[in-house]
Design an enzyme around this catalytic site. Sequence first.
Site, short mmCIF file in Angstrom:
data_model
loop_
_atom_site.label_atom_id
_atom_site.label_comp_id
_atom_site.label_asym_id
_atom_site.label_seq_id
_atom_site.Cartn_x
_atom_site.Cartn_y
_atom_site.Cartn_z
N LYS A 170 0.85 -1.33 -0.19
CA LYS A 170 0.35 0.35 0.05
C LYS A 170 0.87 1.49 -0.06
O LYS A 170 0.93 1.72 0.84
CB LYS A 170 -0.86 0.23 1.42
N GLU A 245 9.52 1.78 10.73
CA GLU A 245 10.69 2.98 10.76
C GLU A 245 10.07 4.50 11.24
O GLU A 245 8.81 4.53 10.16
CB GLU A 245 10.92 3.36 9.57
N CYS A 279 12.55 12.26 7.98
CA CYS A 279 12.78 11.57 9.99
C CYS A 279 13.60 11.83 10.52
O CYS A 279 13.79 11.14 11.30
CB CYS A 279 11.52 10.10 9.54
N GLU A 378 8.28 15.89 16.50
CA GLU A 378 8.68 16.05 15.26
C GLU A 378 7.55 17.20 14.31
O GLU A 378 6.68 17.18 14.83
CB GLU A 378 8.52 15.41 14.88
#
Length: 471
Positions: A170, A245, A279, A378
């Site tokens: 996906k 992750e 990230c 973040e």
Amino acid sequence: MIEKNTIFIDGEWVGSAGTGTLTVFNPATEEPIATVPRGHADDVDRAAQAAARAFETWSQTSVDDRIDMIQRIAGVLDSRAEELARTITTEVGTPITLARRSQASSAINDLRIAAASLKDVVWEERFDDTIVRRIPAGVAGAITPWNGPMRMIALKAGAAFAAGCTMVLKGTEVAPLSGFIFAEAAAEAGLPRGVFNLVSGTGPEVGEALATHPLIDIVSLTGSVRAGSRVMELASRSVKRVALELGGKSANIILEDADLEKAVVDGLSDAFRNSGQVCGGLTRMLVPRGRLAEAEAIAAAKATSYVIGDPQDEATTLGPVVSDVQRDRVRGYIQIGIDEGLRLVAGGPEAPAHLDRGYFVQPTVFVGDNRSRLAQEEIFGPVVIMIPFDDTDEAVAIANDSDYGLAGAVWSADPARARDVGRRIRTGRVRINGAAIDMRAPHGGLKRSGVGREMGRYGIEEYLEYQSLIS
């Protein structure tokens, strides 16, 4: 407009069981550029069944055959590298010069590293009459993000194919076109039917169906902590393996003896790549208190040097963020920093003065402390907070005072000292004095940054299980 009307299941382009479509927007122009099928759980079921059938034969192929196939897929993508880079620039907003290098070429290289790393895997060990084997984990479900749409597909598919696993993907609904290019490349390379399957769609509809499907044995996701937590929860119901992750809030420790200008410039370049949508970006810059003013001046000059604009222009060095939602989120955080009383060194919440459309954010630098929201949360945009420290122990404590543990960096005139400090940081990767990332080394995090590793031999091993044959 690009109109994708089919998905890829069992080696064929077929219609989706879903009736809707998803629209893809160009973040530089805010205009629609493509539509793709909005997949359905029934599509996941068909794809998982195809992958399970293909697993019976693909899992028995030789290492040399798998190396050859992965190299062939990489070769097809290499022949389409410029098209791939332009596609990612259009759907993500990555400047074209960066897209060629860090999106297209790197993805192709990731596949080639996966193929080469197969020789590094220890497939069997013996203890007297006992044989311990590494065997494929089964059918993999992969859920990939929009910030590196082809790279994350290549990392997951390359490792899974190398291990002998089959896959249902996906891809991201925000930037889905890379997934279609990968499926086309796999078919052109001659990948057997069912080894790779693509179902486009949303997380709640397709991603959750992948995480719960009984024929999916392992789920690998790159994305937000919220998405990773949800996948882990759903996968636990059928005791699936997960590899996650997730986010990061990585610290860049600049010790007092470091080359300050080089360290600050390199740190900002790392944090602002892909408009800060990375990230592992070094978004917390830790600077000796006595050198803070000097570091601020260097950072201000670097931040204001970026050429912001059309990402298809070869001169552009900073493109837009991916969507209006992301733009508003990042600008909102910049305003939070101002409201919290952080000192603004460069940038701000306003749109770049020369751009009247597109999801652009100014590269922004603050000075503050590690208790602020900008230091703890973040942001996923071009925002860096500089944090002063008084000694090395305090710098390490600040670096480790985070819910995340994905990446980090240390700068010192003494590389051995920098490595010693790096060993004290609770994070999955530490770069010393700006060293380039070694794509054969493992990538992954501690704490809320996830579980599992990608890249090289370590990524392949995520898709392997142990089996003991005892005589």
